[in-house]
Design a protein around this motif. Structure first.
Motif, PDB file in Angstrom:
ATOM      1  N   SER A  79       0.853  -1.191   0.000  1.00  0.00           N
ATOM      2  CA  SER A  79       0.000   0.000   0.000  1.00  0.00           C
ATOM      3  C   SER A  79       0.884   1.235   0.000  1.00  0.00           C
ATOM      4  O   SER A  79       2.087   1.152   0.259  1.00  0.00           O
ATOM      5  CB  SER A  79      -0.937   0.012   1.215  1.00  0.00           C
ATOM      6  OG  SER A  79      -0.207   0.176   2.423  1.00  0.00           O
ATOM      7  N   GLN A  88      -3.231   5.554   1.970  1.00  0.00           N
ATOM      8  CA  GLN A  88      -4.247   4.590   1.568  1.00  0.00           C
ATOM      9  C   GLN A  88      -4.834   3.894   2.794  1.00  0.00           C
ATOM     10  O   GLN A  88      -4.305   4.009   3.904  1.00  0.00           O
ATOM     11  CB  GLN A  88      -3.656   3.575   0.598  1.00  0.00           C
ATOM     12  CG  GLN A  88      -3.345   4.155  -0.769  1.00  0.00           C
ATOM     13  CD  GLN A  88      -2.994   3.086  -1.792  1.00  0.00           C
ATOM     14  OE1 GLN A  88      -2.370   2.069  -1.486  1.00  0.00           O
ATOM     15  NE2 GLN A  88      -3.393   3.317  -3.041  1.00  0.00           N
ATOM     16  N   ASP A 123      -8.128   0.054   0.211  1.00  0.00           N
ATOM     17  CA  ASP A 123      -7.126  -0.163  -0.834  1.00  0.00           C
ATOM     18  C   ASP A 123      -6.400  -1.496  -0.691  1.00  0.00           C
ATOM     19  O   ASP A 123      -5.877  -2.016  -1.667  1.00  0.00           O
ATOM     20  CB  ASP A 123      -6.101   0.976  -0.794  1.00  0.00           C
ATOM     21  CG  ASP A 123      -6.738   2.340  -1.018  1.00  0.00           C
ATOM     22  OD1 ASP A 123      -7.138   2.618  -2.159  1.00  0.00           O
ATOM     23  OD2 ASP A 123      -6.852   3.107  -0.040  1.00  0.00           O
TER      24      ASP A 123
END
Length: 353
Positions: free
Chosen positions: A47, A51, A115
């Motif tokens: 990530s 996020q 995400d």
């Protein structure tokens, strides 16, 4: 994270462990609280700062704490309301305000857009102390039947897939378990389950420092000092055009009528002028004839196609009302060179509806 297939983890420093007063308030003593150090490398690698990292089995908020320490947002779902509140308090002590919903997927709502999904799955076969009360109703820990446990996991990760963006990762930490001196291949079964929902990318072996003991001859038990991190991605996996055309021609030669539509039909007409990426499947419309439809399923099954309804294995016969409820049935096969044929079978009446 580097290219090594294994990670040796060290216990969390005191400031990151579950505080003793919170552990004492948990009716099971926080015995299954994970390590922040286990999650941080995966947060960092899969990530970007800012996020959101989601944990569908939030527990004491370990994943959310790892996300915050790496400059990410976090959110989670936890079925036990008491544990959810302990997780919130733990995070507040670190100055973290991460939303945690009480409940379980697919019925609970994920608190925000996500995400990355990063989680440690609840293990089948846990034995709860009888003198400490019952855990929350609906706990996966409590499932008495392994097949039902896997079915519920499939439903949960199907909901995760729907919430992830395209190309987002779903990473599950899991270990094969030993129950009554017999190993249950939970990690491998979960891998197969997730493979029906995502594209399998890789694995990492997580190693924990635990003391070893000598074993008598022929003894099989171990100190269970490892776990798998199964890395999956929500992405379109392109099919092999030539192999798919060959499979479609074989179906026609066997006397089964169908109509091609969707991305594969457009690809055949326009090539890569319309889309630079080859299609992920071939969509077939079939007549509303239950007997003939199941003859095709038997034909595919005999040729080693895997049949599934939304990731759940299917075997003929399949009733048409069940097919309509799922919209399509997937038949796929992969050869020794990795070439993929994936056919999505629907009814002509559904396209007209």
């Amino acid at each position: 994270m580097d290219s090594r297939s294994w990670l040796v983890l060290e216990p969390d420093p005191p400031q990151h462990t579950l505080p003793e007063d919170l552990r004492a308030r948990d009716r099971f003593g926080g015995r299954d609280c994970g390590w922040v150090a286990q999650m941080r490398p995966f947060v960092r690698h899969f990530s970007r700062p800012g996020q959101c990292v989601f944990d569908p089995f939030c527990g004491f908020g370990t994943t959310l704490l790892a996300a915050a320490l790496e400059g990410r947002e976090g959110c989670g779902i936890e079925i036990d309301a008491g544990r959810a509140e302990l997780a919130r308090e733990r995070l507040r002590r670190h100055g973290i305000d991460a939303p945690i919903a009480v409940g379980s997927l697919p019925h609970a709502e994920i608190p925000r857009a996500i995400d990355l999904c990063l989680t440690n799955v609840p293990y089948f076969g846990c034995r709860w102390p009888t003198d400490e009360g019952d855990p929350s109703e609906g706990q996966l820990y409590l499932e008495n039947d392994y097949a039902t446990y896997l079915h519920r996991l499939r439903d949960i990760f199907h909901a995760v897939r729907g919430a992830l963006p395209d190309d987002g990762f779903c990473i599950a930490m899991v270990e094969n378990v030993v129950i009554e001196q017999r190993m249950l291949p939970l990690a491998w079964d979960l891998g197969q389950l997730l493979g029906g929902l995502f594209v399998a990318r890789e694995e990492r072996l997580l190693c924990y420092p635990r003391e070893a003991q000598a074993l008598p001859a022929a003894a099989t038990h171990s100190n269970r000092s490892h776990e798998y991190a199964l890395v999956f991605q929500k992405t379109r996996e392109a099919i092999c055009i030539a192999s798919t055309l060959s499979a479609l021609e074989a179906i026609r030669q066997a006397g089964f009528a169908f109509e091609l539509y969707g991305s594969f039909a457009r690809w055949l007409q326009h090539g890569d002028a319309e889309s630079p990426r080859p299609p992920a499947d071939a969509d077939l419309l079939l007549p509303d004839d239950e007997a003939r439809f199941n003859q095709l399923l038997h034909w595919l099954h005999e040729r080693h196609f895997e049949l599934s309804l939304w990731g759940e294995p299917a075997r003929p016969p399949v009733r048409l009302d069940r097919l309509r409820a799922h919209w399509f049935l997937r038949a796929q096969r992969r050869d020794r060179l990795g070439r993929l044929v994936r056919l999505d079978l629907s009814l002509a009446s559904q396209a007209a509806a």
